[in-house]
Design an enzyme around this catalytic site. Structure first.
Site, mmCIF file in Angstrom:
data_model
loop_
_atom_site.group_PDB
_atom_site.id
_atom_site.type_symbol
_atom_site.label_atom_id
_atom_site.label_comp_id
_atom_site.label_asym_id
_atom_site.label_seq_id
_atom_site.Cartn_x
_atom_site.Cartn_y
_atom_site.Cartn_z
ATOM 1 N N TYR A 37 40.471 47.817 47.418
ATOM 2 C CA TYR A 37 40.423 48.653 48.614
ATOM 3 C C TYR A 37 41.105 48.005 49.813
ATOM 4 O O TYR A 37 41.430 48.689 50.790
ATOM 5 C CB TYR A 37 38.968 48.973 48.986
ATOM 6 C CG TYR A 37 38.273 49.924 48.029
ATOM 7 C CD1 TYR A 37 38.962 50.601 47.038
ATOM 8 C CD2 TYR A 37 36.911 50.127 48.108
ATOM 9 C CE1 TYR A 37 38.331 51.458 46.165
ATOM 10 C CE2 TYR A 37 36.257 50.989 47.241
ATOM 11 C CZ TYR A 37 36.974 51.652 46.271
ATOM 12 O OH TYR A 37 36.330 52.504 45.401
ATOM 13 N N ASP A 81 33.310 48.798 32.056
ATOM 14 C CA ASP A 81 33.238 50.096 31.377
ATOM 15 C C ASP A 81 32.036 50.151 30.432
ATOM 16 O O ASP A 81 31.334 51.159 30.360
ATOM 17 C CB ASP A 81 34.539 50.412 30.643
ATOM 18 C CG ASP A 81 35.021 49.291 29.735
ATOM 19 O OD1 ASP A 81 34.527 48.153 29.870
ATOM 20 O OD2 ASP A 81 35.900 49.545 28.896
ATOM 21 N N ASP A 88 31.528 50.395 43.499
ATOM 22 C CA ASP A 88 31.506 51.738 44.067
ATOM 23 C C ASP A 88 31.129 52.747 42.993
ATOM 24 O O ASP A 88 30.273 53.627 43.194
ATOM 25 C CB ASP A 88 32.886 52.052 44.646
ATOM 26 C CG ASP A 88 32.877 53.222 45.610
ATOM 27 O OD1 ASP A 88 31.825 53.864 45.781
ATOM 28 O OD2 ASP A 88 33.938 53.496 46.203
#
Length: 367
Positions: free
Chosen positions: A142, A224, A248
């Site tokens: 980010y 994942d 997030d």
């Protein structure tokens, strides 16, 4: 000795409504528990843009650096969708996180027994769930450079860079290990070391920090697989430490295990101040919900529980934090429900203020 200080930034949408109930509880703490908090209020997000032409005034930023804690309501709304990216309401929130250097985002996912039927998972998978995700908040994809959109060979290319320094990973890891020491002493670090060099560094640094916390059981998991495990068997986890992007995603996934975003608080912690406590900002996970703003339907529990986190981490008032959390649980067990909690289990319909009334009554009954 000076009273602890709090800067309230109610923001947009339902922010002011849920923050009104928080202010009532702060008053109760002063009157009934002799815990007096000096409160200041200011603007953030769209509310700040309307007055100052910016989502966070420099004077507000300066005050946020000085107080013991910041409590933020919510930012954003369709009114501000047309604004330039640089002055959108969310930029005020990001500036607070960045300039206060709030590098550890704490996202608890606790399933209250009275709301276990709200989860999309089977009740036995989530009943009693109590996990904590620690998300690195100020670096990663980010914030990494280079970034942007440019043209290559006649086509547009979007670039974002995943970048972490050893120091950034280490300080977040220490926060996660410290929290694990106060809980069940289990920490799972999540990254993608199988395909990302930043993930390899992440795993190496977390493993090195673990040497200082031998009592904590450390495990590693690809992010994942972590997402899959959160919906397969979430109670296997206690504390999860992960990067900005994965955090997030994983924290929102964990949030819905509990059934309602309206119940979930968060904390963002930084480096220690002169008093030894970390710089801190607390905020509910829910958004500004402009569709119900001003209707008295908003659930104030997430904001109230964010205050409980402030009591615990910023004001050394763990007893009062637990009292407040127990009051919320008591009210839910009594069947008191704002609109977002009426969908499955029924109960006693309550407005925002009536939910606040019930929580204050439960607090008083606990004395």
């Amino acid at each position: 000795m000076a009273n602890p200080s709090l800067l309230i930034l109610a923001g947009d949408g339902i922010g002011p409504e849920v923050m009104s109930e928080v202010k009532r509880i702060i008053t109760w703490l002063g009157d009934k528990r002799d815990l007096h908090i000096d409160v200041e209020e200011d603007l953030v997000g769209g509310a700040a843009y309307d007055v100052h032409g910016t989502p966070l005034a420099d004077s507000t930023m300066a005050r946020a650096q000085e107080v013991d804690a910041v409590l933020l309501g919510a930012v954003g709304g369709p009114k501000y969708d047309v604004l330039d990216f640089s002055v959108k309401p969310e930029r005020g929130l990001l500036r607070l996180r960045k300039e206060m250097d709030l590098y550890a985002n704490l996202r608890p996912a606790q399933c209250f027994d009275a709301l276990a039927d709200f989860s999309s998972l089977k009740k036995d998978l989530v009943s009693g769930l109590d996990i904590l995700i620690v998300r690195e908040l100020t670096s990663g994809v980010y914030f990494g450079e280079p970034r942007g959109i440019h043209e290559e060979n006649g086509t547009r290319v979007g670039i974002n860079t995943q970048r972490y320094t050893e120091h950034e990973i280490e300080r977040g890891a220490r926060a996660a290990f410290e929290l694990a020491m106060k809980r069940d002493k289990k920490l799972c670090s999540m990254e993608k070391a199988n395909v990302m060099e930043s993930g390899i560094l992440w795993r190496d640094v977390v493993t090195e920090v673990h040497a200082d916390y031998p009592e904590v059981e450390l495990s590693h998991m690809y992010a994942d697989n972590g997402a899959m495990q959160l919906v397969r068997a979430p109670k296997q986890f206690d504390v999860i430490y992960t990067d900005n992007l994965f955090g997030d995603i994983l924290s929102d996934c964990a949030a819905m295990l509990t059934g309602s975003l309206g119940m979930l608080p968060s904390a963002s912690l930084g480096a220690p101040m002169a008093n030894g406590r970390p710089k801190a900002m607390y905020e509910p996970v829910h958004g500004s919900a402009p569709d119900i703003a001003g209707t008295g339907k908003a659930n104030p529990c997430a904001c109230i529980l964010s205050l409980a986190m402030a009591l615990r981490y910023s004001y050394d008032a763990g007893v009062e934090a637990t009292r407040l959390e127990n009051a919320v649980e008591t009210v839910l067990a009594q069947g008191v429900r704002t609109g977002d909690l009426m969908q499955k289990t029924g109960g006693k319909a309550a407005s925002t203020a009536e939910m606040g009334d019930a929580i204050i009554a439960a607090l008083t009954a606990s004395l």
